[in-house]
Design an enzyme around this catalytic site. Structure first.
Site, mmCIF file in Angstrom:
data_model
loop_
_atom_site.group_PDB
_atom_site.id
_atom_site.type_symbol
_atom_site.label_atom_id
_atom_site.label_comp_id
_atom_site.label_asym_id
_atom_site.label_seq_id
_atom_site.Cartn_x
_atom_site.Cartn_y
_atom_site.Cartn_z
ATOM 1 N N HIS A 136 64.309 27.613 55.738
ATOM 2 C CA HIS A 136 63.708 28.579 56.663
ATOM 3 C C HIS A 136 62.358 28.003 57.117
ATOM 4 O O HIS A 136 61.714 27.272 56.360
ATOM 5 C CB HIS A 136 63.501 29.876 55.880
ATOM 6 C CG HIS A 136 63.053 31.056 56.680
ATOM 7 N ND1 HIS A 136 61.746 31.230 57.066
ATOM 8 C CD2 HIS A 136 63.727 32.124 57.144
ATOM 9 C CE1 HIS A 136 61.639 32.362 57.732
ATOM 10 N NE2 HIS A 136 62.824 32.932 57.797
ATOM 11 N N ASP A 213 62.621 28.772 46.988
ATOM 12 C CA ASP A 213 62.542 29.918 47.892
ATOM 13 C C ASP A 213 63.728 30.829 47.560
ATOM 14 O O ASP A 213 64.863 30.562 47.942
ATOM 15 C CB ASP A 213 62.603 29.409 49.339
ATOM 16 C CG ASP A 213 62.703 30.550 50.347
ATOM 17 O OD1 ASP A 213 62.821 31.719 49.926
ATOM 18 O OD2 ASP A 213 62.668 30.258 51.560
ATOM 19 N N GLN A 216 66.637 34.760 49.657
ATOM 20 C CA GLN A 216 68.018 35.208 49.871
ATOM 21 C C GLN A 216 68.828 35.184 48.571
ATOM 22 O O GLN A 216 70.044 35.416 48.599
ATOM 23 C CB GLN A 216 68.712 34.303 50.906
ATOM 24 C CG GLN A 216 68.091 34.348 52.283
ATOM 25 C CD GLN A 216 68.268 35.691 52.973
ATOM 26 O OE1 GLN A 216 69.152 36.475 52.635
ATOM 27 N NE2 GLN A 216 67.432 35.979 53.951
ATOM 28 N N LYS A 239 63.553 42.350 51.107
ATOM 29 C CA LYS A 239 64.940 41.877 51.130
ATOM 30 C C LYS A 239 65.716 42.350 49.906
ATOM 31 O O LYS A 239 66.900 42.108 49.772
ATOM 32 C CB LYS A 239 64.969 40.347 51.218
ATOM 33 C CG LYS A 239 64.445 39.833 52.556
ATOM 34 C CD LYS A 239 64.722 38.373 52.748
ATOM 35 C CE LYS A 239 63.846 37.768 53.819
ATOM 36 N NZ LYS A 239 64.366 37.961 55.177
ATOM 37 N N CYS A 377 65.346 31.489 62.210
ATOM 38 C CA CYS A 377 64.142 30.807 61.685
ATOM 39 C C CYS A 377 64.523 29.545 60.921
ATOM 40 O O CYS A 377 63.916 29.223 59.886
ATOM 41 C CB CYS A 377 63.320 31.732 60.783
ATOM 42 S SG CYS A 377 62.601 33.090 61.665
HETATM 43 N N1 PMP Z 1 62.945 32.099 53.254
HETATM 44 C C1 PMP Z 1 64.178 32.552 53.518
HETATM 45 C C2 PMP Z 1 65.361 31.800 52.978
HETATM 46 C C3 PMP Z 1 64.345 33.717 54.252
HETATM 47 O O1 PMP Z 1 65.568 34.165 54.526
HETATM 48 C C4 PMP Z 1 63.200 34.400 54.728
HETATM 49 C C5 PMP Z 1 63.328 35.663 55.568
HETATM 50 N N2 PMP Z 1 64.231 35.579 56.615
HETATM 51 C C6 PMP Z 1 61.942 33.888 54.421
HETATM 52 C C7 PMP Z 1 61.853 32.735 53.687
HETATM 53 C C8 PMP Z 1 60.690 34.548 54.897
HETATM 54 O O2 PMP Z 1 60.537 35.780 54.264
HETATM 55 P P1 PMP Z 1 59.352 36.779 54.703
HETATM 56 O O3 PMP Z 1 59.412 36.864 56.183
HETATM 57 O O4 PMP Z 1 59.703 38.058 54.013
HETATM 58 O O5 PMP Z 1 58.089 36.178 54.207
#
Ligand code: PMP
Length: 419
Positions: A136, A213, A216, A239, A377
């Protein structure tokens, strides 16, 4: 870490269980353009159960005062609730010490914190950071920023056509210049559950730190940071059925303790004078300013909620839902599923023929079905696949096979309209 095959040993949640859980989520009763909502955008954010919503209301009604330092009753109660939430998170992740839990604004801020502070403390010109092609943006850009600031190089682990990382190349990228590996536990586009335990072992055998990270992963599979031996593990509350605006950085105590402060302000200090400031100890040293103590309390409630259902049970149920949806999707002509690893979580990205994903998403929306379209993203991943983006359906334990059927029926209509 359990594999999906081992998880199958756990009891499957029944339809009655799911209906009971659904009643905890009032928003699932909404109608969109007169159609019952089918919410398949859980990868972006999850809905909140009444238990979490009423915890927020309770906290504002009964526990609201700024925390730490306060001598009065309410401040002490609020502090107790916030620090109890820290213990709940530590227990949920299997952390050894509660001081290893740092509250942040979310996954993104947690990664930025580590990228800045770890970069300051441990990285010098010529060093390397390893990320993977499926990260991401939140797990790419903070590392690029530190690379620019400190003169480091960013190395990228590629993947095969099913969406699994190439561990041979990974191994070859780990060398004496590598300072840290930053990798997603579960890809938000492909759904691949990466072999994190093995990847950490490989990095540690060469003295390299690993940040995982887990944005997910934590809502979908059981995670134990000690078993994984992760140096850093990050996730966002929103999430995992918790509130927006709060997230978690887990860090191994010794590594975390070696990090300089990320932001300056209240609470992170020991003594301040105009000549010199000394800093507080963990976890406060890395938490400048008034923390989101209402958010932490609500996050703890969300973790209790999913723990009561059971992460193993959730994983098995969602795995079956994903298998079912994949089977049904594959019956549609022109279907191309992006990410076909055996080890997949509750995310399905797809394209149909040459139809633009945005058009599919727009028309599904008119039928009450919420999916996400675009690059999710993860532009470098989408570019490497040479596709315009995907349609992404991402599930939660409150989704049902009946909803999948509604989605498939609607998608069939959309494909006919757009072909
Ligand atoms: N890493 C991953 C794998 C994600 O799916 C996301 C959210 N789509 C993020 C980071 C970023 O999370 P946040 O916007 O809650 O900081």
């Amino acid at each position: 870490m359990l594999t999906f095959a081992q998880l199958n040993a756990y009891d499957m949640l029944s339809n009655e269980d799911i209906l009971q859980f659904r009643a905890d989520f009032p928003i699932l009763e909404e109608t969109i353009y007169g159609k019952p909502l089918v919410y398949f955008d859980n990868g972006a954010t999850t809905q909140k159960p009444l238990q979490v919503l009423s915890k927020i209301e309770y906290a504002y009604n009964h526990l609201n005062a700024n925390i730490h330092r306060g001598v009065h009753y309410l401040s002490q109660k609020a502090t107790e609730a916030h620090e109890a939430a820290r213990s709940t998170v530590a227990e949920f992740l299997g952390a050894e010490k509660r001081e290893e839990i740092i509250f942040t604004r979310g996954t993104t801020e947690a990664i930025n914190l580590v990228a800045f502070s770890f970069g300051e403390a441990f990285c010098k010109e010529g060093d390397e950071i390893v990320v993977t092609v499926m990260e991401h943006h939140s797990n790419i850009v903070p590392w690029q920023m530190v690379c620019e600031r400190k003169g480091l190089k960013l190395k990228v682990v590629p993947m095969n056509e099913t969406g699994e990382l190439d561990l041979q190349v990974y191994d070859s990228l780990l060398n004496e210049r590598t300072r840290l590996v930053a990798v997603a536990h579960v890809s938000n586009v492909l759904g691949t559950v990466n072999p994190i335990r093995q990847m950490i072992e490989m990095a540690h055998s060469k003295g390299i730190r690993v940040l995982v990270d887990g944005a997910q992963a934590v809502p979908h599979i059981p995670v134990n940071v000690k078993e994984l031996d992760a140096d850093f593990y990050v996730f966002s509350a929103h999430k995992i059925y918790g509130p927006t605006g709060i997230g978690v950085l887990y860090g191994n105590y010794d590594v975390l303790n070696a990090l300089p402060p990320y932001q300056g302000g209240g609470e992170m200090i020991d003594k301040v004078s105009f000549e010199k400031t000394t800093y507080n100890e963990l976890p406060f040293r890395l938490e400048a300013g008034t923390p989101d103590y209402i958010g932490s309390t609500a996050l703890a409630e969300a973790l209790r909620y999913v723990s009561a259902i059971g992460l193993n049970e959730i994983a098995v149920y969602e795995h079956e839902l994903t298998r079912y949806a994949t089977e049904k999707l594959n019956e549609i002509e022109g279907m191309r599923i992006i990410g076909t690893s055996e080890n997949k979580s509750a995310v399905i990205s797809f394209l149909v023929g040459s139809i633009h994903p945005y058009d599919i998403g727009m028309l599904l929306d008119k039928m009450g079905i919420a999916v996400r379209t675009g690059h999710h993203c993860a532009q470098p991943l989408i570019d490497s696949l040479n596709i315009p983006g995907t349609v992404r359906a991402s599930f939660a334990f409150y989704n049902t096979k009946e909803e999948v059927d509604v989605f498939i029926q609607a998608l069939r209509k959309v494909v006919i309209m757009l072909s």
